[in-house]
Design an enzyme around this catalytic site. Structure first.
Site, PDB file in Angstrom:
ATOM      1  N   GLY A 154       6.520 -15.034 -51.060  1.00 52.20           N
ATOM      2  CA  GLY A 154       7.086 -16.089 -51.819  1.00 52.20           C
ATOM      3  C   GLY A 154       6.784 -17.432 -51.241  1.00 52.20           C
ATOM      4  O   GLY A 154       6.003 -17.552 -50.398  1.00 52.20           O
ATOM      5  N   ASN A 155       7.242 -18.455 -51.907  1.00 52.67           N
ATOM      6  CA  ASN A 155       7.213 -19.613 -51.164  1.00 52.67           C
ATOM      7  C   ASN A 155       8.480 -20.603 -51.222  1.00 52.67           C
ATOM      8  O   ASN A 155       9.712 -20.142 -51.951  1.00 52.67           O
ATOM      9  CB  ASN A 155       5.925 -20.587 -51.844  1.00 52.67           C
TER      10      ASN A 155
END
Ligand code: CTP
Length: 406
Positions: A214-215
């Site tokens: 993810g980020n």
């Protein structure tokens, strides 16, 4: 354009509804951002939250009647000196009293003397909100230039649910802050009749049922864009990936997790959109294999994770499926050579506009403020410095509106 967030003098009117307690939170937002707030509760409001709370939280004296501190003529001075009057919550009875111009307590008198913008956030039961009398009162107030927010949908006082809830304090504060920094003109309905699609948040690409790539995108900028578009009268579809933020009142919100989910959701609405703003941080790659059960640590060295490319949603729409007249806006989050990379991305993704900002460990993600440059395919460049995400949103919509109109 630079920071226009100067603190102002705010009168916070509070009416007698169960949501009066939420006005404490709204008051906090104003005082914490440096505004000088005078709270003017109605007599009924004091049955829900007492004078001591309002005085302590605002740091100013609190009055309900015009007779208190009469030598200062408060019913005239409060209204005249205010930069903004906010009434939250406003009851059905209070809206009716505003419409006929009553001035039998300090709040109604203040509303008659105020020459600044007036923002009203009603809260009541669904039947009262939908009654023709209330509808007519709201229409009259809007014709007079009062900003009347639509109530939110959700749980009401008891076990019942429906439209009538006070919008969240953050929502009311965001509109108030926009009016204070950009003036009433910022709320002209220049997106009325337009459908806009905004993506927000960061996609998560699963490795197994509990882990993902993810980020750090919080989704705040996309949600602020959606709120700003709603304030300007647009029909808004907000496609939100993994954002722990409340639905903006009035938006159609589609919650997604992965880049593929986001692609499907965008595809569904893109054809009917006048503008698409891709504020989401979409993962470029995903694990080639998603394990059905949790991967175990085992005893041997870990295998490298094989990745495959995700579709580029933005590039695909603008190159292959763009509707005539549609305005497409991309975002470019860059750590280095910010403007050069932004220009290159604007060209390669064939957008009309790209919003370039610098990101890093302590920059942008999750913060309340943003600094960005909006680059246009026509060679334009607008820098927006140290403003709220809401105001950056408005700066982006300003550019979108001028392109839609031409
Ligand atoms: N975007 C997209 N689909 C992807 C990746 C990005 O639609 N698979 C969109 C983003 O929503 C954003 C813009 O493209 O509006 C730029 O995203 P960014 O991550 O900065 O660019 P990338 O194309 O991923 O380039 P790079 O990571 O190499 O900088």
């Amino acid at each position: 354009m630079s920071a226009g967030d100067a603190p102002g003098r705010v009168v916070l009117g509070v009416c007698g509804g169960i949501a009066a307690y939420k006005a404490c939170e709204l008051l906090r937002r104003f005082t914490e951002s440096g505004h000088d707030v005078h709270v003017v509760p109605t007599t009924s409001a004091l049955k829900f939250v007492g004078e001591t709370t309002w005085a302590a939280l605002s740091g100013n004296p609190v009055a309900t009647e015009v007779w208190t501190a009469a030598h200062r003529v408060p019913h005239v001075t409060l209204g005249r000196q205010a930069d903004l009057v906010v009434v939250a919550p406003a009851t059905a009875d209070f809206l009716a009293r505003m419409v006929i111009g009553r001035s039998d307590d300090l709040l109604t008198a203040t509303l008659l003397t105020a020459r600044c913008p007036i923002l009203v956030a009603p809260a009541m039961h669904t039947e009262m909100w939908q009654h023709p009398a209330t509808e007519a009162n709201v229409a009259t107030l809007r014709e007079r230039g009062v900003i009347v927010l639509d109530p939110a949908v959700g749980r009401l006082t008891g076990a019942d649910t429906g439209i009538g809830r006070l919008p969240e304090p953050d929502e009311i504060f965001a509109v108030a802050r926009t009016v204070l920094s950009r003036g009433l003109r910022s709320l002209l309905p220049d997106l009325a009749g337009r459908h806009v699609v905004v993506t927000a948040g960061g996609t998560r690409e699963p490795l197994d049922p509990v882990r993902y790539l993810g980020n750090r995108s919080s989704g705040r900028q996309g949600f602020a864009l959606a709120r700003a578009a709603l304030a300007r009268g647009a029909e808004v579809t907000l496609i939100a990936a993994n954002a722990a933020l409340a639905d903006p009142a009035g938006a159609k919100v589609v919650r997604v997790r992965t880049a593929e989910d986001m692609r499907l959701a965008v595809d569904e609405v893109a054809a009917s959109a006048d503008a698409i703003v891709m504020a989401a941080a979409v993962a470029d790659f995903r694990p080639a294999v998603r394990a059905d059960s949790k991967l175990k640590k085992g005893t041997s060295d870990p295998e490298p994770v094989a990745l495959v490319r995700n579709p580029d949603i933005l590039a695909d729409i603008s190159s292959n499926r763009r509707r005539a007249g549609q305005v497409i806006v991309g975002f470019a989050a860059e750590t280095d050579d910010v403007l050069d990379n932004g220009r290159a991305k604007l060209a390669s993704k064939r957008c009309d506009l790209i919003v370039v900002n610098q990101v890093g460990e302590n920059l942008t993600f999750g913060s309340e403020h943003n600094t960005a440059t909006i680059l246009g395919a026509d060679g334009s460049s607008t820098s927006v410095e140290g403003v709220t995400k809401e105001d950056l949103g408005h700066a982006i919509w300003d550019q979108v509106v001028s392109r839609l109109e031409s």
